[in-house]
Design a protein around this motif. Structure first.
Motif, mmCIF file in Angstrom:
data_model
loop_
_atom_site.group_PDB
_atom_site.id
_atom_site.type_symbol
_atom_site.label_atom_id
_atom_site.label_comp_id
_atom_site.label_asym_id
_atom_site.label_seq_id
_atom_site.Cartn_x
_atom_site.Cartn_y
_atom_site.Cartn_z
ATOM 1 N N MET A 34 0.820 -1.231 -0.003
ATOM 2 C CA MET A 34 -0.016 0.068 0.051
ATOM 3 C C MET A 34 0.886 1.189 0.069
ATOM 4 S SD MET A 34 -3.425 -0.411 0.170
ATOM 5 C CE MET A 34 -3.882 -2.083 -0.415
ATOM 6 N N TYR A 155 -9.062 -9.425 2.622
ATOM 7 C CA TYR A 155 -9.789 -9.607 1.134
ATOM 8 C C TYR A 155 -10.886 -8.870 1.410
ATOM 9 C CZ TYR A 155 -12.167 -10.562 -2.975
ATOM 10 O OH TYR A 155 -12.683 -10.347 -4.337
ATOM 11 N N PHE A 158 -10.202 -5.079 2.158
ATOM 12 C CA PHE A 158 -9.690 -3.989 0.995
ATOM 13 C C PHE A 158 -10.717 -4.157 -0.041
ATOM 14 C CE2 PHE A 158 -5.445 -4.507 3.241
ATOM 15 C CZ PHE A 158 -5.228 -3.056 3.174
ATOM 16 N N TYR A 159 -11.306 -4.999 -0.284
ATOM 17 C CA TYR A 159 -11.994 -5.177 -1.464
ATOM 18 C C TYR A 159 -13.590 -5.142 -1.124
ATOM 19 C CZ TYR A 159 -8.112 -6.349 -4.303
ATOM 20 O OH TYR A 159 -6.785 -6.515 -4.521
ATOM 21 N N GLY A 164 -11.217 -0.038 2.708
ATOM 22 C CA GLY A 164 -10.509 -0.755 1.595
ATOM 23 C C GLY A 164 -10.375 0.142 0.264
ATOM 24 N N ARG A 168 -7.067 1.942 -1.369
ATOM 25 C CA ARG A 168 -6.652 1.777 -2.597
ATOM 26 C C ARG A 168 -6.658 2.901 -3.694
ATOM 27 N NH1 ARG A 168 -9.430 -2.549 -5.510
ATOM 28 N NH2 ARG A 168 -11.403 -2.116 -3.931
ATOM 29 N N ILE A 171 -3.704 4.933 -2.679
ATOM 30 C CA ILE A 171 -2.311 4.419 -2.916
ATOM 31 C C ILE A 171 -2.286 4.645 -4.575
ATOM 32 C CG2 ILE A 171 -1.154 2.028 -3.569
ATOM 33 C CD1 ILE A 171 -2.386 3.358 -0.289
ATOM 34 N N GLN A 172 -3.094 4.398 -5.203
ATOM 35 C CA GLN A 172 -2.958 4.347 -6.944
ATOM 36 C C GLN A 172 -3.098 5.676 -7.375
ATOM 37 O OE1 GLN A 172 -6.465 1.943 -8.053
ATOM 38 N NE2 GLN A 172 -4.941 0.194 -7.272
ATOM 39 N N THR A 191 -2.992 2.938 7.503
ATOM 40 C CA THR A 191 -2.444 1.816 6.773
ATOM 41 C C THR A 191 -1.159 1.117 7.535
ATOM 42 O OG1 THR A 191 -3.250 2.620 4.868
ATOM 43 C CG2 THR A 191 -1.799 0.964 4.379
ATOM 44 N N ASP A 234 1.186 -7.100 -4.423
ATOM 45 C CA ASP A 234 0.004 -7.381 -4.170
ATOM 46 C C ASP A 234 -0.150 -8.501 -3.366
ATOM 47 O OD1 ASP A 234 -2.777 -8.450 -4.310
ATOM 48 O OD2 ASP A 234 -2.903 -6.739 -5.922
#
Lengths: 290, 239, 359
Positions: A34, A155, A158-159, A164, A168, A171-172, A191, A234
């Motif tokens: 992350m 999972y 984060f999803y 999450g 994400r 981070i992106q 995080t 990942d």
């Protein structure tokens, strides 16, 4: 009968190694995946979790509660460290790694000064079960279940949770997230705290099986580094399958040639993987599926 | 006249995205050629394939009579290709002189290296900045420095990716003049460019890329008059 | 005839000219006079101190090679290696194994020293090959090198059994090897064994000066030019026609060979080597010396290393754990306050004050 026993022994060995790799690398993988920061104090957060767990358990808390306490304390310490040190170094990833090494030294030696060279541990609970002529620790079977639960939980987090999605996105596209009103600083803090808490959880879960010494974090560090290197950035696409593959290699080599070759096998695998798949497993898997 | 560069059936896809769809392209020695096309047409990918930063899925690249398709980037450079990137690719912490040294020391040494560096300092008008860290130069000066690094080795083929990006009109015109000068000295030039005025200034022939293939090739006048090109490119980009 | 005479001389002159250059701080007569004074003071030091203290000072000098090697790899080539101790330890063990098998006569310890450095350098070359040709970059170089040194530590710690022997030499697991001979110079009449003391100190001082000057020449050469360019922008260096991987691998091997020199000398100095010399704490120390001194300048690295080691040594009387806490804090402060290094920071600061005074 003998065959079945051997198969179970192999499966147990594999599951045990897999659980150890997943649990010990989760915190490192979350922070690295992350934030791009390799947390060299990872082992010390594990140690922190283990020490708190052991103290809480001896103070009378039931073990699961003690383990959670350990994880929470480690997470809180992690957020503090992020606030005081890591936050100032986001634009210098290599320096942030070195800073975590400094923290690691201070933590290990500080604990040595304050609490002495060893602490009274807690025994492994749940006893053992017999399969054929051999006996196996039931607690280690529980750890295997915990590893799977941990992957599932991460999972979902984060999803399928608001945290999450925002994490994400941060981070992106940090600038975009910032423009959309996300408090990116707070996200990084959370995080890092999560990664530290996962390390603390690892320490808590393994506390009943280990000797409590200030340098105990080092036991975990090679395996968790190796898993993260082989897996790539990942955790789900990379670290989890990497843990499975490495566990297979290590369990196989350990069963046939002993502990030492298990460890050397890990190192050779790492060197070969980085030669063949520079982006790690996740880079490779993502590259082929895109 | 022989071809310095001949590309046949060059193909590259990333998953479902085809960035080069069987490109056939050749460039005659001594040419001054521009590559245009709308965003996403595959211009940069084509450059990357030429430079060996991507490996093609199919096709061959013949440079100066030999097949370089399977060579690594640095090996292609050594055969006489030189490149200037859109974002100045210089060594910001190093002095202007060191930048030039690194660029030329592989070909020259001692006094001849020194002479070359002085020649290039003259050429870029950076004599006063010889010991300045390259990162402290103005954007235009950084572009000049990188051009000097690219052309000082006297390449056979010079690839330019939007050489005038971020330059003032004045600097752009000066760059155009310099490219004509280099071309007159025998360097073949292939440039990706957005600025049509600049394309008119430098290119004798233009190739239009669209969806990873060659759409049309011709003189600048032919390209501008081509109805299809106006539709796919000029109509949208010439705001 | 004339040309055959002038060529080597002019080559020497151009090499000496490389002693100064953009990659190294310090130039002009003032700097070299200061350097000469420092070397003279270091050479005079044994006259003012007892043999034990001098042996201790020799111990500081041993580590400077590893620090300078890391300076090349990290500060100049831009590849942060966390595992220089792997090459240190490997060479330390190699020196032990070779000398225990060959003995100390006929200058064989010197052969062992050279072999140990070669083994360490070769190992670094192999690891470097896999990393750089595998296009490993940035943080991963740190993790891989750290993993290598930690696995080596575990490996050596498990060699306690009697089956772990190479010829005459038992590896001895966690307790490490001991009892190998010190460096021994063959001499007419009787060989000179260099136990910690003035003669070893002079040998090491000479080596430090040679290595330091040699590195200055290398760093200001065209090879050094390419290294710093790779640190700044590896992609561009490749696009100038250099094989970046080759340069990085060579720099890594050089750094590894310097760490190996430290390792072999360390074993010869104390006549022991243990697996913990490759452990997590030991691996952190070179990073601290180089970061605190200043990694982008070999002089700052050298000065910083000696100063930090002296400070560490004087703190150790309170217990090594206190000294290590201070080291950790020093590393944190450096990274947060003066990322270019405290020695470099101090030099820049002094330079600024001088300028202010003048204006």
């Amino acid at each position: 009968m003998d065959l079945l026993q051997n198969v179970f022994a192999m499966l147990y060995q594999f599951g045990d190694t897999f659980a150890f790799l997943v649990i010990s690398c989760a915190g490192l993988a979350v922070i690295f995946g992350m934030m791009g920061v390799i947390n060299l104090a990872h082992g010390e957060f594990i140690m922190c979790g283990a020490y708190v767990t052991a103290s809480a358990a001896r103070a009378g808390l039931p073990l699961p509660v003690a383990i959670l306490t350990g994880a929470l304390v480690a997470g809180a310490v992690g957020m503090l460290v992020e606030r005081m040190v890591i936050r100032h170094l986001y634009h210098r990833p290599l320096d942030s790694i070195i800073a975590t090494w400094g923290i690691s030294l201070i933590a290990t030696q500080g604990v040595l000064i304050v609490l002495g060279s060893t602490m009274q541990g807690i025994g492994t609970p749940l006893g053992s079960i017999e399969v054929g002529s051999r006996s196996y620790s039931l607690y280690r079977l529980v750890l295997m279940v915990c590893a799977l639960g941990l992957l599932g939980g991460l999972y979902l987090l984060f999803y399928h949770s608001r945290f999450g999605v925002i994490a994400r996105a941060t981070i992106q596209k940090p600038h975009m997230a910032h423009a959309l009103g996300v408090n990116t600083g707070r996200m990084y803090g959370l995080t890092f705290g999560l990664g530290a808490a996962l390390a603390g959880l690892a320490g808590g879960l393994y506390a009943p099986t280990m000797t409590m010494v200030p340098t105990m974090g080092a036991t975990f560090i090679v395996e968790s580094f190796v898993t993260v290197v082989v897996g790539g950035a990942d955790i789900f696409v990379g670290a989890a399958p990497a843990a499975a593959i490495l566990a297979l290699i290590k369990a196989g080599l350990t069963a046939w040639y002993g502990q030492l070759f298990g460890q050397i096998g890990l190192l050779v695998t790492v060197i070969l993987v980085i030669r063949i798949l520079p982006g790690g497993l996740s880079g490779w898997l993502k590259g082929t599926t895109r | 006249m022989t071809d310095i560069l001949r590309v046949q059936g060059l193909r590259k896809a990333f998953g479902g995205v085809v960035v080069a769809n069987g490109i056939d392209f050749s460039l005659s020695t001594g040419a001054m050629h521009c590559l245009i096309g709308p965003n996403g047409a595959g211009k940069s990918s084509f450059f990357r394939l030429l430079l060996g930063e991507h490996a093609p899925d199919a096709g061959t690249i013949i440079f100066d009579g030999s097949d370089i398709t399977n060579l690594r980037s640095f090996q292609r450079i050594r055969r006489g290709i030189s490149v200037k990137f859109q974002v100045p690719g210089i060594f910001k912490a190093l002095s202007v002189r060191q930048n030039l040294e690194v660029a030329f020391q592989d070909h020259l040494n001692g006094q001849s290296l020194n002479t070359k560096i002085h020649e290039m300092l003259d050429f870029t008008d950076l004599h006063a900045e010889e010991t300045t860290p390259a990162g402290n130069l103005s954007h235009g000066q950084q572009q000049w420095l990188e051009i000097a690094m690219a052309v000082g080795v006297e390449p056979k083929l010079l690839l330019l990716d939007e050489p005038t990006a971020g330059m003032s009109p004045d600097e752009t015109r000066k760059t155009g003049e310099m490219l004509h000068d280099l071309n007159a000295r025998g360097i073949t030039i292939l440039a990706v460019e957005h600025d049509m005025a600049f394309v008119e200034q430098i290119a004798r022939r233009v190739t239009v890329l669209h969806f990873g293939s060659i759409f049309v090739e011709g003189t600048i006048a032919e390209i501008i008059d081509h109805p299809g090109v106006q539709e796919i490119y000029l109509g949208t980009a010439d705001v | 005839m004339i040309s055959s005479e002038t060529t080597p001389r002019s080559r020497t002159r151009s090499l000496l000219a490389r002693l100064e250059g953009p990659q190294t701080m310090g130039r002009g007569p003032a700097f070299w006079i200061a350097a000469a004074v420092a070397i003279a003071a270091a050479a005079a030091y044994p006259l003012t101190a007892d043999a034990w203290t001098v042996g201790n000072a020799a111990y500081f000098l041993i580590w400077t090679f590893m620090a300078m090697g890391l300076g090349v790899v990290w500060g100049y080539a831009g590849a942060l290696s966390f595992g220089q101790t792997a090459f240190f330890g490997l060479a330390g063990y190699a020196y032990g194994v070779i000398t225990l098998n060959l003995g100390a006569a006929y200058g064989l310890t010197l052969v062992a020293l050279v072999l140990a450095v070669a083994i360490g350098g070769l190992f670094a070359l192999v690891i470097g090959y896999f990393m750089f040709y595998g296009r490993i970059q940035g943080v991963f170089i740190g993790i891989v090198t750290l993993s290598v040194t930690l696995v080596l530590e575990t490996f050596m710690a498990q060699t306690a059994g009697p089956q772990w022997r190479i010829g005459e030499a038992r590896l001895n697991g966690f307790n490490g090897m001991s009892g190998m001979p010190p460096l021994t110079l063959p001499w007419v009449g009787e060989d000179i064994a260099l136990y910690p003391g003035p003669s070893l100190y002079y040998l090491l001082l000479g080596l430090v000066v040679i290595c330091y000057l040699g590195l200055r020449i290398m760093l200001n050469s065209s090879f050094g030019n390419v290294l710093v360019a790779i640190r700044e922008n590896p992609h561009r260096v490749g696009m100038l026609g250099y094989d970046v991987r080759l340069y990085q691998t060579l720099a890594f091997a050089i750094g590894g060979a310097f760490a190996a020199l430290s390792g072999a000398l360390y074993t010869a100095w104390g006549q022991y080597i243990t697996p913990s010399s490759m452990g997590l704490t030991s691996a952190a120390l070179p990073i601290i010396w180089v970061a605190v001194g200043g990694r982008r300048d070999i002089t700052a690295t050298l000065i910083g290393t000696i100063v930090v080691l002296a400070g560490f040594q004087s703190l150790t009387i309170y217990g090594s754990q206190y000294a290590l806490v201070v080291m950790g804090a020093l590393l944190l402060v450096t990274v947060l306050v003066a990322p270019q290094g405290l020695v470099v920071g101090a030099m820049t600061f002094l330079g600024r004050i001088f300028k202010k005074d003048k204006s």
